[in-house]
Design an enzyme around this catalytic site. Structure first.
Site, PDB file in Angstrom:
ATOM      1  N   PRO A  76     -10.733  32.601 -32.620  1.00 44.42           N
ATOM      2  CA  PRO A  76     -10.711  31.515 -32.187  1.00 44.42           C
ATOM      3  C   PRO A  76      -9.801  30.349 -32.982  1.00 44.42           C
ATOM      4  CG  PRO A  76     -12.797  31.813 -33.228  1.00 44.42           C
ATOM      5  CD  PRO A  76     -11.804  33.210 -33.346  1.00 44.42           C
ATOM      6  N   ALA A 117      -8.883  26.357 -32.951  1.00 48.55           N
ATOM      7  CA  ALA A 117      -8.950  25.010 -32.247  1.00 48.55           C
ATOM      8  C   ALA A 117      -7.700  24.413 -31.863  1.00 48.55           C
ATOM      9  CB  ALA A 117      -9.699  23.805 -33.066  1.00 48.55           C
ATOM     10  N   CYS A 157     -16.574  27.812 -40.139  1.00 44.38           N
ATOM     11  CA  CYS A 157     -15.774  26.591 -40.153  1.00 44.38           C
ATOM     12  C   CYS A 157     -15.833  25.724 -41.386  1.00 44.38           C
ATOM     13  CB  CYS A 157     -15.717  25.659 -39.010  1.00 44.38           C
ATOM     14  SG  CYS A 157     -14.631  24.103 -39.074  1.00 44.38           S
ATOM     15  N   ASN A 167     -11.384  39.879 -40.650  1.00 47.36           N
ATOM     16  CA  ASN A 167     -10.565  39.131 -40.346  1.00 47.36           C
ATOM     17  C   ASN A 167      -9.995  38.230 -41.556  1.00 47.36           C
ATOM     18  OD1 ASN A 167     -10.859  35.496 -39.584  1.00 47.36           O
ATOM     19  ND2 ASN A 167      -9.012  36.887 -38.911  1.00 47.36           N
ATOM     20  N   ARG A 200      -3.469  33.632 -37.003  1.00 43.19           N
ATOM     21  CA  ARG A 200      -2.362  32.810 -37.192  1.00 43.19           C
ATOM     22  C   ARG A 200      -1.132  33.591 -36.864  1.00 43.19           C
ATOM     23  NH1 ARG A 200      -3.764  30.935 -43.138  1.00 43.19           N
ATOM     24  NH2 ARG A 200      -4.914  33.020 -42.974  1.00 43.19           N
TER      25      ARG A 200
HETATM   26  C1  LIG Z   1      -5.534  25.912 -36.403  1.00 43.46           C
HETATM   27  C2  LIG Z   1      -6.614  27.013 -36.608  1.00 43.46           C
HETATM   28  C3  LIG Z   1      -7.900  26.644 -35.871  1.00 43.46           C
HETATM   29  C4  LIG Z   1      -8.936  27.346 -36.282  1.00 43.46           C
HETATM   30  N1  LIG Z   1     -10.054  27.068 -35.562  1.00 43.46           N
HETATM   31  C5  LIG Z   1     -11.191  28.009 -35.528  1.00 43.46           C
HETATM   32  C6  LIG Z   1     -12.164  27.833 -34.806  1.00 43.46           C
HETATM   33  O1  LIG Z   1     -12.450  26.986 -33.974  1.00 43.46           O
HETATM   34  N2  LIG Z   1     -13.384  28.666 -34.984  1.00 43.46           N
HETATM   35  C7  LIG Z   1     -13.338  29.452 -36.033  1.00 43.46           C
HETATM   36  O2  LIG Z   1     -14.255  30.320 -36.184  1.00 43.46           O
HETATM   37  N3  LIG Z   1     -12.260  29.717 -36.651  1.00 43.46           N
HETATM   38  C8  LIG Z   1     -11.023  28.860 -36.453  1.00 43.46           C
HETATM   39  N4  LIG Z   1      -9.944  29.254 -37.297  1.00 43.46           N
HETATM   40  C9  LIG Z   1      -9.948  30.250 -38.384  1.00 43.46           C
HETATM   41  C10 LIG Z   1      -9.542  31.706 -37.649  1.00 43.46           C
HETATM   42  O3  LIG Z   1     -10.184  31.881 -36.560  1.00 43.46           O
HETATM   43  C11 LIG Z   1      -9.377  32.766 -38.460  1.00 43.46           C
HETATM   44  O4  LIG Z   1     -10.665  32.981 -39.131  1.00 43.46           O
HETATM   45  C12 LIG Z   1      -8.381  32.481 -39.782  1.00 43.46           C
HETATM   46  O5  LIG Z   1      -7.167  31.788 -39.251  1.00 43.46           O
HETATM   47  C13 LIG Z   1      -8.063  33.671 -40.569  1.00 43.46           C
HETATM   48  O6  LIG Z   1      -7.415  34.606 -39.849  1.00 43.46           O
HETATM   49  P1  LIG Z   1      -5.737  34.915 -39.658  1.00 43.46           P
HETATM   50  O7  LIG Z   1      -5.370  35.262 -41.201  1.00 43.46           O
HETATM   51  O8  LIG Z   1      -5.615  36.149 -38.912  1.00 43.46           O
HETATM   52  O9  LIG Z   1      -5.199  33.518 -39.377  1.00 43.46           O
HETATM   53  C14 LIG Z   1      -8.868  28.453 -37.198  1.00 43.46           C
HETATM   54  C15 LIG Z   1      -7.674  28.540 -37.794  1.00 43.46           C
HETATM   55  C16 LIG Z   1      -6.557  28.035 -37.764  1.00 43.46           C
HETATM   56  C17 LIG Z   1      -5.225  28.247 -38.371  1.00 43.46           C
END
Ligand SMILES: Cc1cc2nc3c(=O)[nH]c(=O)nc-3n(C[C@H](O)[C@H](O)[C@H](O)COP(=O)(O)O)c2cc1C
Length: 335
Positions: A22, A24, A107, A208, A233
């Site tokens: 997810p 946002a 979050c 993750n 990301r």
């Molecule tokens: C722009 C942005 C918005 C995010 N919004 C949420 C969210 O609404 N809920 C959530 O659980 N994590 C949110 N995250 C975290 C991601 O779900 C994820 O846990 C985090 O980016 C690490 O994973 P990655 O390294 O694959 O990006 C957000 C991350 C980013 C960069």
């Protein structure tokens, strides 16, 4: 390698075990549809929605709830600090017939933490348990999952305790971003904790954090023994990452995206945004600029296009700038 979130009359099964995180402001309906069409993603997740917005009929929240049948299986993520309100929000999710309901306990944003929602719940596991139990009761058919971090900071890693609470309350699966809330997005995600969580609970664990290339999916599965991998990301710069990782999982090689594929994806996203955001021209232009920025990262002369679209006034001007860019790329390559 199918993964099932079970324990309810409407289990969610998906294959491959790859989940869109997810995000946002990013994982809106257009983005989710695009990834579905590219293939390889098992489960897509919506942007998080507040239990307050969901239960008070807030107009902005209602927009976030839009989804298309083509997206299934689809997960929604709710957040909040009050068990009663989270239960009402979960009831609404049950009515919406979304395939999975996820609770955000990770979050790290200050405004969410201060309200004792998101990762703030890792400070108060009794409250977290109350919220999970209340949501579970309100979801008789929909599998419930919880997403969390390692803990608030390095002195308080309580993810195993929270994982066991989830297991005890009938949660179908947990996802863990292997950083603390204090870290936000700094440092590196420490996957060894995902392995520890996997050993401690019997429900599926989704790993993750910092999966950057398709090869990292295989590495995370192998190093941690986790049941599925969640990617956030990296999908923004490389929306083909799920498809590429799915090929690797099937023992096949993959090719990086070509310029023609990049052009096609920009145009497809463009049309999806035009269809879905036509009533909000400013939002539409911001989204068009943002995603084109991602998809042209690492592309020769991509900065040229990004600079140009930063000031364009209309979708038509945007479309011709994109077409001109790819045409000039083609001519340069042929010269
Ligand atoms: C722009 C942005 C918005 C995010 N919004 C949420 C969210 O609404 N809920 C959530 O659980 N994590 C949110 N995250 C975290 C991601 O779900 C994820 O846990 C985090 O980016 C690490 O994973 P990655 O390294 O694959 O990006 C957000 C991350 C980013 C960069």
């Amino acid at each position: 390698m199918a993964l099932t979130y079970g324990g309810t009359p409407r289990p969610a099964t998906f294959d491959p075990p790859l989940v869109l995180a997810p995000m946002a402001g990013i994982t809106d309906m257009t983005y989710r549809l695009l990834l579905r069409r590219l293939g390889g993603v098992g489960l897509v997740t919506m942007e998080f929605v507040s239990s307050e917005g969901l239960t008070r009929g807030n107009a902005r929240t209602e927009r976030l709830l839009r989804y298309d049948e083509e997206e299934r299986p689809l997960s929604i993520q709710i957040y909040g600090s009050d068990a009663g309100r989270m239960a009402v929000a979960a009831e609404r999710v049950e009515e919406l017939a979304i395939d999975v309901c996820d609770i955000n306990m990770g979050c790290p944003a200050n405004k969410v933490l201060k309200g004792c929602a998101g990762a703030g719940l890792m400070r108060d596991l009794d409250r977290a348990r109350g919220i999970i139990a209340a949501a579970k009761r309100a979801l008789p058919t929909t599998p419930l999952t919880v997403k969390f971090r390692l803990g608030i900071d390095d002195t308080r890693h309580n993810y195993i305790e929270l994982g066991k609470i989830c297991e005890g309350e009938g949660v179908a699966a947990v996802a863990m971003h292997a950083r603390t809330a204090k870290q936000m997005y700094t440092g590196r995600a420490d996957w060894s904790h995902i392995a520890r969580l996997k050993e401690a609970v019997s429900i599926p664990v989704i790993g993750n954090g910092d999966v950057e290339r398709p090869e990292d999916v295989l590495a995370m599965l192998e190093k941690t023994g986790c049941d599925g991998v969640m990617i956030g990301r990296a999908s923004m710069k490389n929306p083909w990452i799920f498809k590429q990782a799915a090929l690797l999982l099937a023992g096949k090689p993959y090719e990086p995206a070509t310029m023609d594929e990049r052009r096609a994806i920009i145009l497809e996203h463009f049309h999806l945004i035009l269809q879905n955001e036509a009533d909000q021209p400013r939002v539409m232009m911001t989204k068009l600029r943002t995603f084109t920025g991602w998809y042209t990262h690492g592309v020769p002369n991509g900065t040229e296009l990004r600079r140009r679209i930063s000031s364009l006034p209309s979708p038509a001007a945007f479309l011709s700038a994109v077409e001109e860019f790819f045409e000039s790329q083609r001519q340069r390559a042929a010269a």
